[in-house]
Design a protein around this motif. Sequence first.
Motif, PDB file in Angstrom:
ATOM      1  N   GLY A 173      43.087  19.643  51.244  1.00 52.06           N
ATOM      2  CA  GLY A 173      43.526  20.702  50.216  1.00 52.06           C
ATOM      3  C   GLY A 173      42.882  20.585  49.125  1.00 52.06           C
ATOM      4  N   GLY A 174      41.538  20.113  49.070  1.00 51.69           N
ATOM      5  CA  GLY A 174      40.785  20.186  47.864  1.00 51.69           C
ATOM      6  C   GLY A 174      40.923  18.819  47.158  1.00 51.69           C
ATOM      7  N   VAL A 175      41.514  17.617  47.785  1.00 54.54           N
ATOM      8  CA  VAL A 175      41.811  16.410  47.233  1.00 54.54           C
ATOM      9  C   VAL A 175      40.567  15.683  47.642  1.00 54.54           C
ATOM     10  N   VAL A 176      39.884  14.843  46.713  1.00 51.79           N
ATOM     11  CA  VAL A 176      39.054  14.250  46.815  1.00 51.79           C
ATOM     12  C   VAL A 176      39.025  12.626  46.578  1.00 51.79           C
ATOM     13  N   ASN A 177      38.789  11.928  47.386  1.00 56.27           N
ATOM     14  CA  ASN A 177      38.775  10.394  47.017  1.00 56.27           C
ATOM     15  C   ASN A 177      37.326   9.948  47.110  1.00 56.27           C
ATOM     16  N   THR A 178      36.679   9.736  46.170  1.00 57.58           N
ATOM     17  CA  THR A 178      35.257   9.462  46.111  1.00 57.58           C
ATOM     18  C   THR A 178      34.835   8.131  46.870  1.00 57.58           C
ATOM     19  N   ALA A 179      35.877   6.992  46.650  1.00 53.54           N
ATOM     20  CA  ALA A 179      35.499   5.799  47.327  1.00 53.54           C
ATOM     21  C   ALA A 179      35.496   5.954  48.727  1.00 53.54           C
ATOM     22  N   ARG A 180      36.379   6.638  49.393  1.00 58.76           N
ATOM     23  CA  ARG A 180      36.677   6.988  50.963  1.00 58.76           C
ATOM     24  C   ARG A 180      35.665   7.739  51.117  1.00 58.76           C
ATOM     25  N   PHE A 181      35.006   8.893  50.530  1.00 60.75           N
ATOM     26  CA  PHE A 181      34.173   9.875  51.009  1.00 60.75           C
ATOM     27  C   PHE A 181      32.797   9.043  50.836  1.00 60.75           C
ATOM     28  N   GLN A 182      32.365   8.120  50.172  1.00 56.72           N
ATOM     29  CA  GLN A 182      31.213   7.419  50.079  1.00 56.72           C
ATOM     30  C   GLN A 182      31.142   6.573  51.289  1.00 56.72           C
ATOM     31  N   SER A 183      32.260   6.135  51.547  1.00 63.03           N
ATOM     32  CA  SER A 183      32.512   5.037  52.904  1.00 63.03           C
ATOM     33  C   SER A 183      32.341   5.984  54.130  1.00 63.03           C
ATOM     34  N   GLU A 184      32.624   7.182  54.190  1.00 60.71           N
ATOM     35  CA  GLU A 184      32.449   8.125  55.344  1.00 60.71           C
ATOM     36  C   GLU A 184      31.059   8.516  55.571  1.00 60.71           C
ATOM     37  N   ILE A 185      30.316   8.631  54.352  1.00 55.27           N
ATOM     38  CA  ILE A 185      28.948   8.952  54.339  1.00 55.27           C
ATOM     39  C   ILE A 185      27.931   7.829  54.719  1.00 55.27           C
ATOM     40  N   VAL A 186      28.305   6.807  54.241  1.00 50.71           N
ATOM     41  CA  VAL A 186      27.425   5.476  54.687  1.00 50.71           C
ATOM     42  C   VAL A 186      27.694   5.143  56.366  1.00 50.71           C
ATOM     43  N   ALA A 187      29.094   5.437  56.816  1.00 50.88           N
ATOM     44  CA  ALA A 187      29.170   5.185  58.020  1.00 50.88           C
ATOM     45  C   ALA A 187      28.662   6.172  59.146  1.00 50.88           C
ATOM     46  N   ASP A 188      28.454   7.351  58.688  1.00 46.81           N
ATOM     47  CA  ASP A 188      28.106   8.371  59.548  1.00 46.81           C
ATOM     48  C   ASP A 188      26.512   8.397  60.053  1.00 46.81           C
ATOM     49  N   PRO A 189      26.486   8.139  61.340  1.00 47.16           N
ATOM     50  CA  PRO A 189      25.118   7.846  61.928  1.00 47.16           C
ATOM     51  C   PRO A 189      24.270   9.036  61.850  1.00 47.16           C
ATOM     52  N   LEU A 190      24.641  10.187  61.557  1.00 45.84           N
ATOM     53  CA  LEU A 190      23.814  11.437  61.254  1.00 45.84           C
ATOM     54  C   LEU A 190      23.033  11.716  59.982  1.00 45.84           C
ATOM     55  N   ILE A 191      23.759  10.850  58.947  1.00 45.65           N
ATOM     56  CA  ILE A 191      23.079  10.696  57.691  1.00 45.65           C
ATOM     57  C   ILE A 191      22.546   9.383  57.659  1.00 45.65           C
ATOM     58  N   ILE A 192      20.988   9.558  57.528  1.00 46.16           N
ATOM     59  CA  ILE A 192      20.348   8.228  57.460  1.00 46.16           C
ATOM     60  C   ILE A 192      19.874   7.796  55.916  1.00 46.16           C
ATOM     61  N   THR A 193      19.521   9.028  55.078  1.00 45.50           N
ATOM     62  CA  THR A 193      19.103   8.975  53.798  1.00 45.50           C
ATOM     63  C   THR A 193      20.321   8.018  52.912  1.00 45.50           C
ATOM     64  N   ALA A 194      19.736   6.918  52.275  1.00 45.25           N
ATOM     65  CA  ALA A 194      20.282   5.979  51.417  1.00 45.25           C
ATOM     66  C   ALA A 194      21.254   6.915  50.319  1.00 45.25           C
ATOM     67  N   LEU A 195      22.666   6.505  50.340  1.00 43.68           N
ATOM     68  CA  LEU A 195      23.344   6.954  49.490  1.00 43.68           C
ATOM     69  C   LEU A 195      23.374   6.037  48.106  1.00 43.68           C
ATOM     70  N   VAL A 196      23.342   7.100  47.013  1.00 43.39           N
ATOM     71  CA  VAL A 196      23.372   6.200  45.463  1.00 43.39           C
ATOM     72  C   VAL A 196      24.769   6.136  45.271  1.00 43.39           C
ATOM     73  N   GLY A 197      25.631   7.310  45.038  1.00 38.52           N
ATOM     74  CA  GLY A 197      27.041   7.431  44.814  1.00 38.52           C
ATOM     75  C   GLY A 197      27.426   8.705  44.669  1.00 38.52           C
ATOM     76  N   CYS A 198      28.781   8.888  44.601  1.00 38.55           N
ATOM     77  CA  CYS A 198      29.418  10.331  44.075  1.00 38.55           C
ATOM     78  C   CYS A 198      30.041  10.293  42.949  1.00 38.55           C
ATOM     79  N   THR A 199      29.992  11.610  42.178  1.00 39.71           N
ATOM     80  CA  THR A 199      30.594  11.600  40.813  1.00 39.71           C
ATOM     81  C   THR A 199      31.473  13.019  40.919  1.00 39.71           C
ATOM     82  N   LEU A 200      32.701  12.878  40.513  1.00 40.38           N
ATOM     83  CA  LEU A 200      33.502  14.040  40.825  1.00 40.38           C
ATOM     84  C   LEU A 200      33.640  14.532  39.014  1.00 40.38           C
ATOM     85  N   ARG A 201      33.490  15.806  38.837  1.00 36.44           N
ATOM     86  CA  ARG A 201      33.739  16.511  37.659  1.00 36.44           C
ATOM     87  C   ARG A 201      34.359  17.751  37.975  1.00 36.44           C
ATOM     88  N   GLY A 202      35.638  17.933  37.445  1.00 33.58           N
ATOM     89  CA  GLY A 202      36.325  19.068  37.717  1.00 33.58           C
ATOM     90  C   GLY A 202      36.323  19.324  39.325  1.00 33.58           C
TER      91      GLY A 202
END
Length: 335
Positions: free
Chosen positions: A17-46
Amino acid sequence: MASSTAVLTTSQFVSSGGVVNTARFQSEIVADPLIITALVGCTLRGTELSVEFKAELSEAEEAQLVTLAAVHSGLPLPPRKPIQQVEFPEAQQVHLDCPSEPDRKPVMVNSPATEGTFTWLSSCSDDLNPTPPTSGRGTGTKAFISFADAGNDERIIQFIEPVELHDGHVSWRGAWDFEDSWSISIRMAATIAVPNVDGTGNCNLVATPFGFNVIVPAANDGAYDIDLATAVPVPDGYTAKTNTGQGFWNVDQYWSEEVSPAGDGKGGFNFYDIPIEMFFCRNMDCGNPLGVWDLDAYKAEWVSSRRQIAFTVDKVTAGAGKIGGYLMVFRPGAL
């Protein structure tokens, strides 16, 4: 290697419903085998979420990122389980063979690594331009030199991201003696300042009595420009304990390496228009008959991805010989 930023809106996080938990979303990106490019981080602004990666995403990775957003729950990560304390009868208590206080309380040593890092050991540098899905970690130049006779040689180790250098190991076989030596150093290239003819540059040069210039920040009214994405930071940190140090720039060491001016002249780093070399081990002899050298350090040194680690060897003894080693570092990802 150029970084990239993908921008998502909260409306794309359908399940939450539009709610974003950046810590969880970052962990989901890192764990996803289809995204192999290294993640730097997420920033939520508005209503916008900026997701920064170490390199450009493929079309498939971009599509998978959108899919992850759609099914993201928005819930916080579960808290870590507390350590359960178990009490034993006096007769069953065990004395640990470790340093202790007079009252037998053990002396504890904090981990030298920054939270969120992983232990990484390798004899090789990273491949700075890997072909996906290869990450490039540990597939570059090997810290190994083979001599047919006396001579000098070196190997350059570089990482795709900043790391914390902890300790290492060097071993040698063949014709070696006390006169032979090796060194490990950090090489920091000169930061190039380009004249700004309009007087709107981001820096100025301040001459020193030693024939080089210190690059200081300017508020878009400087005579020069430097590329903040490639400028090589040299440690010159201010410490309040001794009131010494005069760093004109700050660098986000963990882990984006974003550069910002230190307006009070109490930053952690400086930029210079000359190359600088800093030694960790200098002229270490090869006289050990076992042909081995190990270091177990209790402090980790931050090393920028814009620097090079040089393994140099000076073999004076005649005859063939081989020498090599590995480094132990802490890095934000070990995959």
